[in-house]
Design a protein around this motif. Structure first.
Motif, PDB file in Angstrom:
ATOM      1  N   ARG A 135       0.817  -1.221   0.000  1.00 22.72           N
ATOM      2  CA  ARG A 135       0.000   0.000   0.000  1.00 22.72           C
ATOM      3  C   ARG A 135       0.848   1.267   0.000  1.00 22.72           C
ATOM      4  O   ARG A 135       0.300   2.368  -0.022  1.00 22.72           O
ATOM      5  CB  ARG A 135      -0.933  -0.007   1.213  1.00 22.72           C
ATOM      6  CG  ARG A 135      -1.991  -1.116   1.141  1.00 22.72           C
ATOM      7  CD  ARG A 135      -2.805  -1.189   2.429  1.00 22.72           C
ATOM      8  NE  ARG A 135      -3.903  -2.134   2.308  1.00 22.72           N
ATOM      9  CZ  ARG A 135      -3.767  -3.447   2.471  1.00 22.72           C
ATOM     10  NH1 ARG A 135      -2.583  -3.961   2.766  1.00 22.72           N
ATOM     11  NH2 ARG A 135      -4.816  -4.253   2.338  1.00 22.72           N
ATOM     12  N   ALA A 136       2.178   1.096   0.037  1.00 30.74           N
ATOM     13  CA  ALA A 136       3.096   2.245   0.092  1.00 30.74           C
ATOM     14  C   ALA A 136       2.706   3.186   1.233  1.00 30.74           C
ATOM     15  O   ALA A 136       2.706   4.409   1.094  1.00 30.74           O
ATOM     16  CB  ALA A 136       3.131   2.987  -1.241  1.00 30.74           C
ATOM     17  N   ARG A 137       2.346   2.591   2.364  1.00 30.22           N
ATOM     18  CA  ARG A 137       1.897   3.357   3.524  1.00 30.22           C
ATOM     19  C   ARG A 137       2.673   2.923   4.761  1.00 30.22           C
ATOM     20  O   ARG A 137       3.134   1.781   4.875  1.00 30.22           O
ATOM     21  CB  ARG A 137       0.406   3.151   3.780  1.00 30.22           C
ATOM     22  CG  ARG A 137      -0.497   3.677   2.688  1.00 30.22           C
ATOM     23  CD  ARG A 137      -0.671   5.180   2.782  1.00 30.22           C
ATOM     24  NE  ARG A 137      -1.673   5.545   3.790  1.00 30.22           N
ATOM     25  CZ  ARG A 137      -1.936   6.795   4.139  1.00 30.22           C
ATOM     26  NH1 ARG A 137      -1.264   7.792   3.608  1.00 30.22           N
ATOM     27  NH2 ARG A 137      -2.874   7.057   5.035  1.00 30.22           N
ATOM     28  N   CYS A 138       2.768   3.849   5.694  1.00 26.93           N
ATOM     29  CA  CYS A 138       3.401   3.572   6.974  1.00 26.93           C
ATOM     30  C   CYS A 138       2.497   4.110   8.071  1.00 26.93           C
ATOM     31  O   CYS A 138       1.871   5.162   7.904  1.00 26.93           O
ATOM     32  CB  CYS A 138       4.781   4.228   7.036  1.00 26.93           C
ATOM     33  SG  CYS A 138       5.788   3.728   8.461  1.00 26.93           S
ATOM     34  N   ARG A 139       2.406   3.392   9.169  1.00 29.60           N
ATOM     35  CA  ARG A 139       1.664   3.852  10.344  1.00 29.60           C
ATOM     36  C   ARG A 139       2.652   3.949  11.504  1.00 29.60           C
ATOM     37  O   ARG A 139       3.457   3.046  11.709  1.00 29.60           O
ATOM     38  CB  ARG A 139       0.542   2.885  10.699  1.00 29.60           C
ATOM     39  CG  ARG A 139      -0.565   2.776   9.644  1.00 29.60           C
ATOM     40  CD  ARG A 139      -1.587   1.727  10.051  1.00 29.60           C
ATOM     41  NE  ARG A 139      -0.962   0.413  10.136  1.00 29.60           N
ATOM     42  CZ  ARG A 139      -1.387  -0.579  10.937  1.00 29.60           C
ATOM     43  NH1 ARG A 139      -2.417  -0.387  11.726  1.00 29.60           N
ATOM     44  NH2 ARG A 139      -0.772  -1.740  10.934  1.00 29.60           N
ATOM     45  N   ILE A 140       2.577   5.037  12.259  1.00 33.77           N
ATOM     46  CA  ILE A 140       3.556   5.257  13.315  1.00 33.77           C
ATOM     47  C   ILE A 140       2.894   5.834  14.553  1.00 33.77           C
ATOM     48  O   ILE A 140       1.896   6.557  14.463  1.00 33.77           O
ATOM     49  CB  ILE A 140       4.679   6.200  12.815  1.00 33.77           C
ATOM     50  CG1 ILE A 140       5.828   6.262  13.839  1.00 33.77           C
ATOM     51  CG2 ILE A 140       4.132   7.593  12.513  1.00 33.77           C
ATOM     52  CD1 ILE A 140       7.068   6.929  13.305  1.00 33.77           C
ATOM     53  N   SER A 141       3.451   5.488  15.700  1.00 33.84           N
ATOM     54  CA  SER A 141       2.985   6.031  16.971  1.00 33.84           C
ATOM     55  C   SER A 141       4.202   6.330  17.838  1.00 33.84           C
ATOM     56  O   SER A 141       5.180   5.573  17.838  1.00 33.84           O
ATOM     57  CB  SER A 141       2.066   5.030  17.677  1.00 33.84           C
ATOM     58  OG  SER A 141       1.516   5.581  18.850  1.00 33.84           O
ATOM     59  N   LEU A 142       4.144   7.448  18.565  1.00 35.54           N
ATOM     60  CA  LEU A 142       5.246   7.869  19.418  1.00 35.54           C
ATOM     61  C   LEU A 142       4.835   7.808  20.889  1.00 35.54           C
ATOM     62  O   LEU A 142       3.702   8.112  21.251  1.00 35.54           O
ATOM     63  CB  LEU A 142       5.679   9.301  19.096  1.00 35.54           C
ATOM     64  CG  LEU A 142       6.120   9.621  17.670  1.00 35.54           C
ATOM     65  CD1 LEU A 142       6.568  11.081  17.587  1.00 35.54           C
ATOM     66  CD2 LEU A 142       7.224   8.687  17.209  1.00 35.54           C
TER      67      LEU A 142
END
Length: 259
Positions: A135-142
């Motif tokens: 999906r050429a996507r990234c999900r991130i959480s800090l």
């Protein structure tokens, strides 16, 4: 995805360099000091960067997941020495175990927060990202961590505008997952505060310097790591540093056809 990682302490005289080959995921070429052989499927060349004998609380990981996805992790346990290193080891092990459950970044940090609150006087920051090449996507959480830098060909490098969140170990404060595009040629740079924080200069100044050093998206990953470390670190800096630079590359044809 090409990944190069660095971990360095202030004891420059204790460094050693080694090279080796290990097994890596088909969509991942990894430069690491970590034991990723257990999850590997295809051979790749790996450069193990400078190591130091001192111990600390910074860690990083690149974890192959189901569906050709990859989890990228950087964390920093407050403090130094054996206690910080022991806490770091527990959190890194827990992160790998939770990653296998295919949870969202928010859920991963919630579980790590719960784990950290059960450790005596432990506080840590963490960035947890999951890249999906299909999906050429990234999900991130800090969790109280500094924002990663995003480098795209033809565009100026930028810091991701993300909710900072609370450090791990505070307990009960919700985290938030943010999606963004991350396709072939793009780079994601994750790091701990030891790279950009000093006693006599503002963090914003170092973050601007960091972005300026990422001006060439074609520069080899290992050279990029060296450039950042040499420009931003000084011989008398004693804080640990973890640095991870990941670049997305096109999936092989047999993987690109998957849904």
């Amino acid at each position: 995805m090409d990944v190069t990682e660095r971990r360095r302490t202030g004891n420059e005289a204790a460094r050693a360099r080694r090279r080796l080959t290990l097994i890596a995921d088909a969509s991942l070429r990894i430069g690491t000091t970590l034991d990723l052989e257990q999850t590997a499927r295809e051979p790749a060349e790996v450069c193990v960067p400078d190591l130091a004998v001192e111990v600390g609380g910074d860690w990083f990981d690149a974890i192959p997941l189901a569906g050709d996805k990859t989890a990228l992790v950087v964390g920093d346990v407050m403090g130094s020495g054996i206690n910080a290193a022991a806490t770091m080891g527990r959190l890194r092990t827990a992160t790998r175990a939770y990653a296998d459950l295919d949870l969202s970044p928010t859920e991963i940090l919630e579980r790590l927060d719960h784990t950290t609150t059960r450790l005596e006087e432990a506080i840590a920051t963490c960035a947890y990202a999951v890249h999906d090449p299909h999906r050429a996507r990234c999900r991130i959480s800090l969790a109280g961590h500094l924002p990663p830098a995003l480098v795209r060909p033809g565009r100026a490098p930028q810091l991701l505008d993300l909710p900072t969140g609370a450090p791990l170990g505070v307990g009960g404060i919700p985290f938030q997952t943010t999606p963004f595009d991350l396709g072939p040629g793009d780079r994601l740079v994750l790091y701990t505060d030891g790279l950009v924080e000093t006693r006599d200069q503002a963090v914003d100044q170092h973050l601007n310097t960091l972005l300026g050093l990422l001006d060439d998206p074609e520069r080899p990953l290992e050279e990029t790591c060296d450039r950042l470390l040499h420009a931003l670190r000084r011989p008398d800096d004693h804080d640990d540093v973890a640095l991870l630079v990941a670049q997305v590359r096109p999936l092989p044809d047999h993987q690109a056809s998957r849904p």
